[in-house]
Design a protein around this motif. Structure first.
Motif, PDB file in Angstrom:
ATOM      1  N   ILE A 104     118.427  45.559  96.880  1.00  0.00           N
ATOM      2  CA  ILE A 104     117.170  45.071  96.323  1.00  0.00           C
ATOM      3  C   ILE A 104     117.491  44.103  95.197  1.00  0.00           C
ATOM      4  N   ALA A 105     117.198  42.833  95.426  1.00  0.00           N
ATOM      5  CA  ALA A 105     117.602  41.789  94.482  1.00  0.00           C
ATOM      6  C   ALA A 105     116.743  41.776  93.227  1.00  0.00           C
ATOM      7  N   GLU A 106     115.495  42.184  93.339  1.00  0.00           N
ATOM      8  CA  GLU A 106     114.601  42.140  92.185  1.00  0.00           C
ATOM      9  C   GLU A 106     114.185  43.547  91.782  1.00  0.00           C
ATOM     10  N   THR A 107     114.091  43.780  90.506  1.00  0.00           N
ATOM     11  CA  THR A 107     113.638  45.070  89.987  1.00  0.00           C
ATOM     12  C   THR A 107     112.688  44.831  88.824  1.00  0.00           C
ATOM     13  N   TYR A 108     111.724  45.731  88.668  1.00  0.00           N
ATOM     14  CA  TYR A 108     110.757  45.653  87.578  1.00  0.00           C
ATOM     15  C   TYR A 108     110.727  47.007  86.882  1.00  0.00           C
ATOM     16  N   ALA A 109     110.962  46.978  85.589  1.00  0.00           N
ATOM     17  CA  ALA A 109     111.054  48.215  84.824  1.00  0.00           C
ATOM     18  C   ALA A 109     109.678  48.660  84.328  1.00  0.00           C
ATOM     19  N   ILE A 110     109.459  49.970  84.392  1.00  0.00           N
ATOM     20  CA  ILE A 110     108.286  50.597  83.774  1.00  0.00           C
ATOM     21  C   ILE A 110     108.811  51.520  82.684  1.00  0.00           C
ATOM     22  N   GLU A 111     108.314  51.336  81.471  1.00  0.00           N
ATOM     23  CA  GLU A 111     108.799  52.089  80.326  1.00  0.00           C
ATOM     24  C   GLU A 111     107.687  52.968  79.773  1.00  0.00           C
ATOM     25  N   MET A 112     108.075  54.006  79.033  1.00  0.00           N
ATOM     26  CA  MET A 112     107.101  54.857  78.360  1.00  0.00           C
ATOM     27  C   MET A 112     106.845  54.305  76.962  1.00  0.00           C
ATOM     28  N   THR A 150     103.813  54.042  73.541  1.00  0.00           N
ATOM     29  CA  THR A 150     103.007  54.965  72.736  1.00  0.00           C
ATOM     30  C   THR A 150     101.731  55.378  73.454  1.00  0.00           C
ATOM     31  N   ARG A 151     101.256  54.567  74.392  1.00  0.00           N
ATOM     32  CA  ARG A 151     100.033  54.872  75.131  1.00  0.00           C
ATOM     33  C   ARG A 151     100.302  55.150  76.601  1.00  0.00           C
ATOM     34  N   GLY A 152     101.526  55.528  76.905  1.00  0.00           N
ATOM     35  CA  GLY A 152     101.854  55.846  78.285  1.00  0.00           C
ATOM     36  C   GLY A 152     102.704  54.772  78.937  1.00  0.00           C
ATOM     37  N   PRO A 153     102.817  54.798  80.263  1.00  0.00           N
ATOM     38  CA  PRO A 153     103.654  53.827  80.972  1.00  0.00           C
ATOM     39  C   PRO A 153     103.219  52.387  80.716  1.00  0.00           C
ATOM     40  N   GLN A 154     104.184  51.504  80.585  1.00  0.00           N
ATOM     41  CA  GLN A 154     103.895  50.083  80.395  1.00  0.00           C
ATOM     42  C   GLN A 154     104.969  49.257  81.096  1.00  0.00           C
ATOM     43  N   TRP A 155     104.588  48.041  81.478  1.00  0.00           N
ATOM     44  CA  TRP A 155     105.547  47.157  82.128  1.00  0.00           C
ATOM     45  C   TRP A 155     106.638  46.763  81.131  1.00  0.00           C
ATOM     46  N   GLY A 156     107.879  46.725  81.611  1.00  0.00           N
ATOM     47  CA  GLY A 156     108.953  46.200  80.775  1.00  0.00           C
ATOM     48  C   GLY A 156     108.742  44.715  80.530  1.00  0.00           C
ATOM     49  N   ALA A 157     109.032  44.262  79.320  1.00  0.00           N
ATOM     50  CA  ALA A 157     108.760  42.868  78.939  1.00  0.00           C
ATOM     51  C   ALA A 157     109.617  41.902  79.752  1.00  0.00           C
ATOM     52  N   ASN A 158     109.080  40.728  79.978  1.00  0.00           N
ATOM     53  CA  ASN A 158     109.848  39.652  80.613  1.00  0.00           C
ATOM     54  C   ASN A 158     110.959  39.240  79.655  1.00  0.00           C
ATOM     55  N   PRO A 159     112.223  39.330  80.052  1.00  0.00           N
ATOM     56  CA  PRO A 159     113.318  38.975  79.131  1.00  0.00           C
ATOM     57  C   PRO A 159     113.331  37.503  78.756  1.00  0.00           C
ATOM     58  N   ARG A 160     112.626  36.672  79.530  1.00  0.00           N
ATOM     59  CA  ARG A 160     112.570  35.229  79.229  1.00  0.00           C
ATOM     60  C   ARG A 160     111.105  34.781  79.167  1.00  0.00           C
ATOM     61  N   PRO A 161     110.368  35.209  78.142  1.00  0.00           N
ATOM     62  CA  PRO A 161     108.944  34.857  78.054  1.00  0.00           C
ATOM     63  C   PRO A 161     108.750  33.354  77.854  1.00  0.00           C
ATOM     64  N   PHE A 162     107.625  32.855  78.331  1.00  0.00           N
ATOM     65  CA  PHE A 162     107.320  31.439  78.194  1.00  0.00           C
ATOM     66  C   PHE A 162     105.809  31.248  78.280  1.00  0.00           C
ATOM     67  N   VAL A 163     105.363  30.063  77.936  1.00  0.00           N
ATOM     68  CA  VAL A 163     103.962  29.678  78.098  1.00  0.00           C
ATOM     69  C   VAL A 163     103.932  28.418  78.937  1.00  0.00           C
ATOM     70  N   CYS A 164     102.748  28.049  79.382  1.00  0.00           N
ATOM     71  CA  CYS A 164     102.626  26.878  80.258  1.00  0.00           C
ATOM     72  C   CYS A 164     101.280  26.209  80.013  1.00  0.00           C
ATOM     73  N   SER A 165     101.289  24.906  79.840  1.00  0.00           N
ATOM     74  CA  SER A 165     100.048  24.163  79.620  1.00  0.00           C
ATOM     75  C   SER A 165      99.649  23.423  80.891  1.00  0.00           C
ATOM     76  N   GLN A 201     111.529  50.564  88.696  1.00  0.00           N
ATOM     77  CA  GLN A 201     112.386  51.536  88.023  1.00  0.00           C
ATOM     78  C   GLN A 201     111.483  52.316  87.072  1.00  0.00           C
ATOM     79  N   ILE A 202     111.206  53.582  87.411  1.00  0.00           N
ATOM     80  CA  ILE A 202     110.228  54.347  86.644  1.00  0.00           C
ATOM     81  C   ILE A 202     110.923  55.256  85.636  1.00  0.00           C
ATOM     82  N   GLY A 238     101.656  56.042  90.677  1.00  0.00           N
ATOM     83  CA  GLY A 238     100.948  56.411  89.454  1.00  0.00           C
ATOM     84  C   GLY A 238     101.479  55.687  88.231  1.00  0.00           C
ATOM     85  N   PHE A 239     102.801  55.612  88.093  1.00  0.00           N
ATOM     86  CA  PHE A 239     103.377  54.888  86.961  1.00  0.00           C
ATOM     87  C   PHE A 239     102.983  53.409  86.992  1.00  0.00           C
ATOM     88  N   ALA A 240     103.013  52.810  88.186  1.00  0.00           N
ATOM     89  CA  ALA A 240     102.671  51.386  88.301  1.00  0.00           C
ATOM     90  C   ALA A 240     101.215  51.142  87.928  1.00  0.00           C
TER      91      ALA A 240
END
Length: 559
Positions: free
Chosen positions: A193-201, A203-218, A348-349, A509-511
């Motif tokens: 599996i080439a792509e993985t998406y992390a789910i982390e715990m 303060t308010r429960g499960p949340q998506w793991g942050a994008n390691p390379r955040p960006f914006v687009c106009s 990845q839960i 459920g985590f997702a």
């Protein structure tokens, strides 16, 4: 002979031959023989008409010696009990599939109507309000080809006879999405599996793991362009990602292609709807500006989502400027195997234990919240739309009438020169012109505040309309867990198999919880910004009106 039935799903009528039905509503069927997938009957309100056969269960009377019992069967099943999929009641679906057969296609030469998904003009477009890649022109009845991951062979059917039952309603999003197959363990594991998406715990429960390379687009500079010596005209938008430094130009159809890939891949994520397509007036300045504003909001939501922003097809859309490379990347995205049910394999839960009943309660709370928010957003949209109409029409007209009346008084005062005061006449005339100006200011003001509010509300109407189907996936998974545990307790299933169903349900459920938390985070940010922007523009607007009136008032001081 009339039969009783119960509605499995809500259905919204779209023409006079059809009637509305609500989930769990008691119905009366006049004839249980469906015509092209439709039944004729009566709802609990006494309305008579057509509704989809697959949306109801017919309660058939059954006599047994001295007593009478009833049995329930799906209305879409033939009388021998085998599964039957009715033909589409309207034009066959024009689903958005791969373009692999079109070897000579070009990213600027796609047919304008070939990949368009219209934004639903009103709520209730599908069985649960969520648009899917495979959809008929009649939004309430959806059809799709059989998923390749669904086992159809007779050898496996005998094995499944002692396992958890399948949902016979093939129009259910739980089945259509492939989540049922995933929960029951019918989705084969990939060797790599080439792509993985992390789910982390959090303060308010499960949340998506942050994008390691955040960006914006106009998105800016919509440009009208032509080809084929001016025969074909289209609008291109300059798309500028912050992490590349190189802008690319995209047409609406390119956005639409990306939107379809997102829908096809991300089963448990609320993909924002694109702004609506318009058949006429596509090159009018107001429409182009409106589409640009809404594409900007769409792009902001995409780049802020930790999962969607990492999608390889999205990166290809943002970065590729070469025609040949575009087509290669486009085909690669269309051949992506990690879509639908297989996409759930990429998660990845956390290892933390969650009680499934607690999760179900949390989902029920979120379901009630989204329903209430959806209703309130629709209400605010209607009120705001009416206010825009008054600004552009009624308010301007009334202030113009008032201004004209003041000027009429000023003209009357000039008719008797010996008693005429030029200073007073000019002041009253200027007052009339001031109110005419204020009328024009009211007509222009929606461009500064109300239009932007409607843009944001439209985005959230689309996001909210996705959640009923997504929540239905989790509800279906919960049901399979309970059924598998019951069968294990009865000795009809190994406990290991039941535990496997429960484990895969945890993934779903985590997702869903991660998506719920992301929605709440974005909602707080977006509505804070929306309200601040609206109030700031309202203050500036009335300050400008105050200055106009104050300047006019000063003209009377020296009379």
């Amino acid at each position: 002979m009339s039969l009783k039935a119960k509605a499995l799903y809500s259905f919204q009528s779209e023409n006079k031959e059809e009637i509305n039905i609500q989930e769990n509503e008691d119905l009366l069927i006049f004839d249980d023989t469906s015509l092209d997938g439709w039944l004729q009957g009566q709802n609990s309100r006494g309305e008579r008409g057509l509704f989809p056969a697959s949306y109801v269960e017919v309660i058939r009377p059954r006599s047994n010696s001295s007593l009478t019992d009833t049995s329930v069967s799906p209305a879409s099943s033939p009388r021998n009990g085998s599964f039957y999929t009715p033909d589409p009641p309207h034009t066959p679906s024009n689903h958005h599939g791969s373009y692999d057969d079109d070897d000579d296609d070009d990213w600027d030469d796609w047919d304008d109507s070939s990949t368009v998904v219209e934004e639903e003009s009103r709520r209730g477009g599908g069985a649960n309000g969520h648009a899917h890649p495979y959809q008929t022109p009649h939004d309430n009845v959806q059809y799709r080809p059989k998923l390749p991951l669904e086992r159809q062979d007779s050898m496996s059917s005998a094995k499944r006879s002692s396992m958890v039952g399948r949902n016979l309603n093939r129009f259910s999003s739980f089945v259509r999405s492939g989540v049922e197959a995933f929960v029951l363990g019918d989705v084969p594991m990939m060797s790599k599996i080439a792509e993985t998406y992390a789910i982390e715990m959090g303060t308010r429960g499960p949340q998506w793991g942050a994008n390691p390379r955040p960006f914006v687009c106009s998105i800016e500079e919509p440009i009208k362009q032509t080809k084929f010596k001016g025969i074909k005209t289209y609008i291109s938008y300059r798309v500028s990602p912050s992490h590349t430094g190189s802008p690319v130009y995209r047409r609406y159809k390119h956005f639409d292609w990306l939107y379809n890939r997102l829908l096809h891949k991300f089963t448990v994520i609320s993909v924002p709807h694109l702004p609506e397509k318009q058949a006429t007036g596509r090159f009018e300045e107001d429409f182009i500006e409106k589409r640009k504003r809404r594409l900007i909001l769409w792009m902001d939501h995409m780049t802020s989502h930790p999962v969607l922003s990492q999608y390889e097809g999205f990166e290809h859309f943002l970065m590729c400027a070469d025609d040949k490379q575009w087509k290669l990347g486009k085909r690669r995205a269309e051949k992506d195997e990690m879509v639908g049910a297989s996409f759930l394999l990429t998660f990845q839960i956390p290892s933390e234990h969650q009680d499934l009943q607690d999760v179900e309660d949390r989902v029920d709370t979120f379901k009630a919240f989204t329903k209430k928010m959806d209703d309130s957003v629709l209400q605010l949209t209607n009120v705001t739309t009416e206010l825009v109409r008054k600004h552009v029409g009624g308010f301007r007209k009334e202030f113009q009438k008032l201004g004209s009346a003041f000027q009429s008084v000023s003209q009357a005062f000039t008719l008797d020169p010996p008693y005429s005061s030029d200073a007073l006449n000019n002041a009253i005339s200027h007052t009339g012109r001031t109110y005419e100006t204020i009328g024009e200011m009211f007509a222009e003001q929606p461009k500064e505040d109300l239009y932007h509010m409607l843009d944001k509300l439209s985005l959230y109407q689309g996001l909210l309309s996705n959640f009923p189907d997504i929540i239905h996936l989790q509800k279906g998974a919960f049901a399979k867990v309970k059924e598998s545990q019951r069968m294990s307790d009865e000795g009809k299933m190994d406990q290991e198999e039941a535990d496997g169903v429960k484990k895969r349900c945890r993934v779903v459920g985590f997702a869903l919880q991660a998506e719920m938390n992301h929605f709440h985070e974005r909602r707080a940010v977006d509505f804070k910004e929306m309200m601040q922007a609206y109030l700031k523009q309202q203050i500036l607007f009335y300050q400008r009106i105050g200055k106009q009136l104050e300047s006019t008032l000063n003209m009377y001081d020296n009379i």
